[in-house]
Design a protein around this motif. Sequence first.
Motif, short mmCIF file in Angstrom:
data_model
loop_
_atom_site.label_atom_id
_atom_site.label_comp_id
_atom_site.label_asym_id
_atom_site.label_seq_id
_atom_site.Cartn_x
_atom_site.Cartn_y
_atom_site.Cartn_z
N UNK A 57 16.08 29.61 40.63
CA UNK A 57 15.72 30.66 40.59
C UNK A 57 14.27 30.65 41.09
N UNK A 58 13.70 31.64 41.50
CA UNK A 58 12.12 31.65 42.01
C UNK A 58 11.77 32.65 40.59
N UNK A 59 10.41 32.65 40.91
CA UNK A 59 9.20 33.57 40.61
C UNK A 59 8.54 35.26 41.26
N UNK A 60 8.30 35.41 41.07
CA UNK A 60 6.93 36.30 41.84
C UNK A 60 6.65 36.51 40.74
N UNK A 61 4.70 36.36 40.93
CA UNK A 61 3.70 36.73 40.43
C UNK A 61 3.28 37.96 40.77
N UNK A 62 3.33 39.71 41.01
CA UNK A 62 2.72 40.34 41.38
C UNK A 62 3.68 41.33 42.37
N UNK A 63 3.60 42.31 42.22
CA UNK A 63 4.16 43.18 43.59
C UNK A 63 2.94 44.25 44.52
N UNK A 64 1.82 43.52 44.79
CA UNK A 64 1.38 44.04 45.47
C UNK A 64 0.83 46.12 45.47
N UNK A 65 0.51 46.64 46.33
CA UNK A 65 -0.73 47.86 46.55
C UNK A 65 0.03 48.80 46.64
N UNK A 66 1.59 48.36 47.28
CA UNK A 66 1.87 49.50 47.98
C UNK A 66 3.44 49.65 48.01
N UNK A 85 18.74 32.80 45.54
CA UNK A 85 18.62 32.42 44.44
C UNK A 85 18.14 33.81 43.34
N UNK A 86 18.22 33.76 42.55
CA UNK A 86 18.21 35.10 41.16
C UNK A 86 16.49 34.70 41.28
N UNK A 87 15.75 36.30 40.75
CA UNK A 87 14.43 36.13 41.14
C UNK A 87 13.67 36.80 39.50
N UNK A 88 13.05 36.14 38.91
CA UNK A 88 12.15 36.88 38.22
C UNK A 88 10.62 36.75 38.82
N UNK A 89 10.63 38.55 38.13
CA UNK A 89 9.05 39.23 38.69
C UNK A 89 9.05 39.26 38.04
N UNK A 90 6.88 38.32 37.66
CA UNK A 90 6.33 39.25 36.09
C UNK A 90 5.20 39.88 36.93
N UNK A 91 4.30 40.25 36.38
CA UNK A 91 2.73 40.84 36.36
C UNK A 91 1.90 40.04 36.19
N UNK A 92 0.55 39.20 36.42
CA UNK A 92 -1.03 39.52 35.88
C UNK A 92 -1.61 40.23 35.16
N UNK A 93 -0.60 41.32 35.30
CA UNK A 93 -1.12 42.30 34.70
C UNK A 93 -0.78 44.18 34.75
N UNK A 99 1.43 46.47 40.51
CA UNK A 99 2.84 46.31 40.58
C UNK A 99 3.11 47.41 40.78
N UNK A 100 2.25 48.11 41.89
CA UNK A 100 2.95 49.14 43.04
C UNK A 100 4.57 48.73 44.19
N UNK A 101 4.81 48.01 43.74
CA UNK A 101 5.57 47.35 44.53
C UNK A 101 6.63 46.79 44.20
N UNK A 102 6.98 47.13 42.80
CA UNK A 102 8.19 47.46 41.68
C UNK A 102 9.07 48.43 42.05
N UNK A 103 9.33 49.41 42.23
CA UNK A 103 10.52 50.32 42.97
C UNK A 103 11.32 49.47 43.89
N UNK A 107 16.54 47.53 39.98
CA UNK A 107 17.80 47.26 41.03
C UNK A 107 18.33 46.89 41.22
N UNK A 108 17.65 45.64 41.86
CA UNK A 108 18.46 44.94 42.81
C UNK A 108 19.11 43.69 42.53
N UNK A 109 20.37 43.47 42.98
CA UNK A 109 21.01 42.30 42.02
C UNK A 109 20.47 41.07 42.18
N UNK A 110 20.37 40.37 41.28
CA UNK A 110 20.13 39.11 40.82
C UNK A 110 18.45 39.35 40.87
N UNK A 111 17.84 40.30 40.39
CA UNK A 111 16.21 39.99 39.91
C UNK A 111 16.10 40.67 38.62
N UNK A 112 15.21 40.36 37.74
CA UNK A 112 14.89 40.10 36.33
C UNK A 112 13.94 40.70 36.55
#
Length: 282
Positions: A57-66, A85-93, A99-103, A107-112
Amino acid sequence: MAAVSRVEWIHGNANCSEGIDPPIQVFQQDKSTWVLRQNKCLSFEAPFMYLLLGDDRALLLDTGATDNPESFPLFTTVRSLIGERSLLVLHSHSHGDHRRGDEQFSGQTGVELVAPNAAGLQAFLNRADRTGSDQSIELGGREVIVIETPGHQEESITLYDSQTRWLLTGDTVYPGLIYVKDWKAYRESISRLASFAQSYELAAVLGAHIEMTDKAGEYYPIGTVYQPHEAPLPLSPEVLKTLDTALAKADGKETVQLDELVVQPMNALQRTLSNVARFLTQ
């Protein structure tokens, strides 16, 4: 390490209406590591995001400001890089510019998507494997250690990637003006990172922004959308020891200035605004 230190990052434009740069700059460090930067003309914060790919799986740290996927197509960009691949999304804070890109991922398939609040972070860490006093995430042949580093913000974490030997520090350590909400917690966090650097091999410290100029100790004003003379993104691991020593001599009321970064305690109004913003995410 050498590659990321030589990147010329998109750094905004004197006239953002020209729109000459892409919304996301994608830099590939190696076959399974990417650094993404949001265009400063979309947000002056221009946060960096880190994408780490393991066998499973993959890991993304942070989702940006928009949040708008049309102007800031983060999910489709990440999916194009990691395939199915499945994806884990974490935030540095939990500050909004991380975190504004979280939306786009919700609900996306394979995303935690780990919620960017205390409950979400602790629930995730409770499921992670412990390595001493820290937690580890296994991506499949690639271990990532999670270190809790509050101070700038209560939910701040730092990631150590065993493959690149990068320490991903979010807004805890980066080349810029770092506001500290809880001085005691921040001092303890930096001490923790300095100690970590003595036990693990580190290639670089990589934060979530560039705000320093290429002149020692000088930073761009908040809100700047054009930074033609930025400092490099990577910081040497030695900065952790230097900062730890400087903080030990400070009283929590004064600005601590290094060549690579500046640390400033929040005033009462800033702490109040931070508390309100945090309350809205809990």
